[in-house]
Scaffold this motif. Structure first.
Motif, short mmCIF file in Angstrom:
data_model
loop_
_atom_site.label_atom_id
_atom_site.label_comp_id
_atom_site.label_asym_id
_atom_site.label_seq_id
_atom_site.Cartn_x
_atom_site.Cartn_y
_atom_site.Cartn_z
N LEU A 5 43.95 18.43 51.69
CA LEU A 5 42.85 17.58 51.30
C LEU A 5 42.29 16.72 52.54
O LEU A 5 43.21 16.13 53.11
N ARG A 7 40.99 13.57 54.10
CA ARG A 7 41.21 12.16 53.81
C ARG A 7 40.64 11.36 55.29
O ARG A 7 41.28 10.41 55.68
N PHE B 11 49.34 8.08 44.66
CA PHE B 11 48.47 8.99 44.85
C PHE B 11 49.04 10.47 44.80
O PHE B 11 50.16 10.60 45.31
N TYR B 13 48.60 14.55 44.45
CA TYR B 13 47.48 15.84 44.95
C TYR B 13 48.52 17.16 44.97
O TYR B 13 49.50 17.22 45.59
N PRO B 20 42.60 15.10 43.67
CA PRO B 20 43.67 14.00 43.58
C PRO B 20 43.55 13.17 42.61
O PRO B 20 42.56 12.91 42.05
N GLN B 67 50.06 4.93 53.44
CA GLN B 67 49.05 3.77 53.22
C GLN B 67 49.76 2.79 52.11
O GLN B 67 49.94 3.56 50.96
N GLU B 91 49.61 5.62 49.26
CA GLU B 91 48.94 6.86 49.45
C GLU B 91 49.31 7.59 50.68
O GLU B 91 49.92 7.04 51.47
N PRO B 92 49.09 8.78 51.02
CA PRO B 92 49.27 9.36 51.99
C PRO B 92 48.53 8.68 53.24
O PRO B 92 47.42 8.35 53.20
#
Ligand code: SF4
Ligand code: FES
Lengths: 131, 248
Positions: A5, A7, B11, B13, B20, B67, B91-92
């Motif tokens: 993904l 980002r 998060f 995914y 996500p 994050q 989050e990543p």
């Protein structure tokens, strides 16, 4: 199959948080400084023309809205200068001839330099005004 | 067991399972718990399918960067108590492709590290592994700060230039290049300069400075890059003004 993904921050990075926005604004201050330089060069240009043109342009610079613009530009210039001085120590080598240079010394030198140049300019303008 | 809890918004995914999403987990709150403890609680007691990386749990290995409420952080050093009352969003790291949940693809970063030759290069290396290269404390002091990097990549997540320019070598790798360039035992400076002076190198940096803000080891990669720029500009003018001098 795996689809990683994406980002990445992308072009709108400066809207993400307050500290990014401040950095963006700090860079944007150069637009005001550029505008002031152009206004100043125009002033020199007008000074070479007849008195009427020059006085009209000077009145324009003194227009209340222009004065507000100058003050904003001045505040931005100060902000840019001070933030630049504060980060300068990390951009310089930590040692000169094997000796550590304290960050406070580098910052102090810059502020002292700015104060000295400002004072000289004031004295010069005052001297020109008096003669 | 504590009687207070905190909400984690994590998060999620799974590439084979659509886009996500965020999933909420209620975890116990402890004063001395870090975000990584809470994630491990989720993994062990609530949802074993959650994926994330970690190893040392003490700010050394650099693998647990994520994050936390939007800030790139080492989750093993981010205390729950600093983010109370929550919810805490995990989050990543941004700017990296996400493989799964909180796990990002670090291959690009590893390649960039490789570009700057982050090891001592000796021209006179004749394979003698017992050779000693002596260094004084003052010489060590020149680069020590830049050698503290743990490759956690928080600086890459904080850098807006990385977020736009894929090939930008980036803060940690450029700081590492400077670390070896400043090392009195190294002779590989020219090889590294050829890499860091190219377009994707130091000149891409606009001195946003966020990399140094988030760095858990106070490496100050932004400072390292500006120092390299200064040196680069100095070398350029030196060569311009003394064309007869040999390129060192
Ligand atoms: S420079 Fe700091 S933030 Fe960047 S990878 Fe190294 S330790 Fe992490
Ligand atoms: S788990 Fe090793 S740095 Fe956080």
């Amino acid at each position: 199959m795996n689809r990683p993904l994406d980002r990445r921050l992308g072009w709108t990075w400066w809207t993400r948080n307050g500290s990014y926005f401040r950095i963006f604004l700090r860079e944007a201050t150069s637009a005001f400084i550029l505008a002031e330089v152009v206004l100043f060069m125009l002033l020199i240009h007008k000074a070479g023309q007849d008195a009427e043109t020059y006085l009209a342009y000077r009145d324009f610079l003194w227009h209340p809205l222009m004065v507000v613009f100058h003050l904003v530009a001045f505040a931005f210039a100060l902000w840019h200068t001070i933030s630049f001085f504060l980060i300068a120590p990390s951009a310089l080598p930590s040692q000169v001839a094997g000796r550590r240079i304290p960050a406070a010394f580098i910052m102090g030198q810059q502020f002292a330099g700015l104060a000295a140049v400002t004072l000289l300019l004031f004295l010069w303008v005052a001297w020109v005004g008096a003669t | 067991m504590s009687d207070t809890t905190v909400q984690l918004e994590v998060f999620r995914y799974r590439p084979d399972n659509g886009g996500p999403t965020y999933q909420s987990y209620e975890v116990p709150y402890h004063d001395d718990w870090v975000v990584l403890d809470a994630l491990n609680y989720v993994k062990n007691y609530i949802d074993g399918s959650l994926s994330f990386r970690w190893s040392c749990r003490m700010g050394v290995c650099g693998s647990c960067g994520m994050q936390v409420n939007g800030e790139p952080s080492l989750t093993c050093a981010a205390f729950l108590r600093d983010h109370m009352p929550g919810p805490i969003r995990v989050e990543p790291l941004v700017n990296f492709p996400v493989e799964r949940d909180l796990v990002v693809d670090i291959n690009g970063f590893m390649e960039k590290l490789d570009h700057v030759k982050p090891y001592l290069v000796r021209e006179d290396d004749d394979g003698d592994l017992s050779a000693e290269y002596v260094q004084t404390p003052t010489q060590l002091d020149r680069y020590k700060q830049f050698s503290m990097c743990i490759n956690c990549m928080l600086c890459y997540a904080a850098c807006p230039v990385i977020g736009r320019v894929d090939d930008f070598i980036g803060p940690a790798a450029l700081a590492l290049a400077q670390r070896y360039n400043l090392d009195s035992r190294d002779q590989g400076k020219q090889m590294r300069q050829d890499v860091i002076f190219q377009n994707e190198g130091i000149w891409e940096c606009t001195f946003v400075g966020e990399c140094s803000e988030v760095c858990p080891k106070h490496v100050d990669p932004a400072g390292a890059i500006q120092q390299a720029k200064l040196e680069g500009a100095f070398d350029y003018y030196k060569r311009l003004l003394t064309p007869w001098a040999r390129r060192s």
